[in-house]
Design an enzyme around this catalytic site. Sequence first.
Site, PDB file in Angstrom:
ATOM      1  N   SER A 112     -25.752  25.670 -36.444  1.00 36.76           N
ATOM      2  CA  SER A 112     -27.008  26.422 -36.481  1.00 36.76           C
ATOM      3  C   SER A 112     -27.760  26.334 -35.152  1.00 36.76           C
ATOM      4  CB  SER A 112     -27.897  25.957 -37.641  1.00 36.76           C
ATOM      5  OG  SER A 112     -28.111  24.574 -37.566  1.00 36.76           O
ATOM      6  N   ALA A 115     -26.216  28.817 -32.744  1.00 38.76           N
ATOM      7  CA  ALA A 115     -26.494  30.199 -33.143  1.00 38.76           C
ATOM      8  C   ALA A 115     -27.957  30.540 -32.840  1.00 38.76           C
ATOM      9  CB  ALA A 115     -26.179  30.387 -34.630  1.00 38.76           C
ATOM     10  N   ASP A 156     -19.014  26.615 -29.891  1.00 38.59           N
ATOM     11  CA  ASP A 156     -19.827  27.217 -30.951  1.00 38.59           C
ATOM     12  C   ASP A 156     -20.690  28.364 -30.409  1.00 38.59           C
ATOM     13  OD1 ASP A 156     -21.033  25.228 -29.470  1.00 38.59           O
ATOM     14  OD2 ASP A 156     -21.728  24.068 -31.183  1.00 38.59           O
TER      15      ASP A 156
HETATM   16  O1  PMV Z   1     -19.541  19.135 -35.129  1.00 37.90           O
HETATM   17  P1  PMV Z   1     -19.257  20.519 -34.687  1.00 37.90           P
HETATM   18  O2  PMV Z   1     -18.897  21.424 -35.807  1.00 37.90           O
HETATM   19  O3  PMV Z   1     -20.342  21.075 -33.828  1.00 37.90           O
HETATM   20  O4  PMV Z   1     -17.943  20.451 -33.780  1.00 37.90           O
HETATM   21  C1  PMV Z   1     -17.835  19.597 -32.674  1.00 37.90           C
HETATM   22  C2  PMV Z   1     -16.555  19.849 -31.943  1.00 37.90           C
HETATM   23  C3  PMV Z   1     -16.326  18.917 -30.751  1.00 37.90           C
HETATM   24  O5  PMV Z   1     -15.117  19.322 -30.138  1.00 37.90           O
HETATM   25  C4  PMV Z   1     -16.187  17.490 -31.208  1.00 37.90           C
HETATM   26  C5  PMV Z   1     -17.469  18.998 -29.753  1.00 37.90           C
HETATM   27  C6  PMV Z   1     -17.514  20.252 -28.901  1.00 37.90           C
HETATM   28  O6  PMV Z   1     -18.606  20.574 -28.426  1.00 37.90           O
HETATM   29  O7  PMV Z   1     -16.490  20.893 -28.677  1.00 37.90           O
END
Ligand code: PMV
Length: 326
Positions: A112, A115, A156
């Site tokens: 979130s 986003a 993300d």
């Molecule tokens: O926790 P999430 O869903 O935001 O995923 C983190 C993924 C990592 O590879 C551990 C961190 C990143 O920023 O890539």
Amino acid sequence: MSSVEVSAPGKLMFFGEHAVVYGYPCIVTAVDQRVKVSAEVSRDEKLRIEAPDVGLTDYSLEISKLGKKQDFPRGARFVAMAVYNFFNEYNVQSGLRITTQSDFSSEFGFGSSSAVTVAVIKGLSELFGAKIEGRDLFDLSYKTVLDIQGVGSGFDLAAAIWGGTLWFVAGGKTIIPLRTEELPIVVGYTGIKADTPTLIRQVAEKQKKHPDITTKIFEAISLVVQEAKGVLETKNWLVLGELMNLNQGLLDALGVNTRELSSLVCACREAGAYGAKLSGAGGGDCMIALVDEKTKEVAEKAIVNTGGRVLQVKLNAGGVRNESNS
Ligand code: PMV
């Protein structure tokens, strides 16, 4: 234009978490749960933020006091930093009223904060005619996230901007859309909120203690990700499931798996899923399982019976968009 509404999707990490922080690729997909941001120019010299989903109402701050080193409350941090960075980059200053609203709980690990960051910068870009898109939107959003949490690959943000399913290398060095069908996935939530920066730091500790071993694990994850890319296109779910299981084993070796995640993963495998793994940083949050029509319901029941919660999401959602025109 004096007001705008923008939405951006959340995401699920499909393959390659953690290794992506060290420069290896990952595969991420955008989900149909979105964050909406409305932004309105106001006459006073204040930034007002409403984020009722996270319990923030009536927060306001003098625009002239917006600065980098501030202790913004939860719910305001990413919005305020995005505004600050946008104002600096585009030499704008104005009173603003910003409201955020999410289709999903910030507990789920659907991204979130990212986003919201993307949606705020996109919204301001529309309000002030800056026309920030694609790469520029990614760079300013990534800077904002790093200003706040100091770590992260930015995967993300890419999902929030471009949507769909992406091949992504840290810092956005490579971002390639992958052609995938609607993947038959079940998502289980452990009920435990995990803190991504903490888990990234834990892996960094392991890296320091056992550099050769962790590097081999990252390399193995990278091989899984590369194979998964090809298999996604051929839709060989049996092999894709195996790759998910391999990825899960490697994440366990990095120390980010938990008893709760393991229980949900094992329950789904026993229910006949092709494969299952945690999704994201680990330590809690979500897991995903690859299923078919027959096993979907059984896997969903297995998640609930094991103490988890099924989250209904569709993958391959569209990226950030201006909702004011629709
Ligand atoms: O926790 P999430 O869903 O935001 O995923 C983190 C993924 C990592 O590879 C551990 C961190 C990143 O920023 O890539």
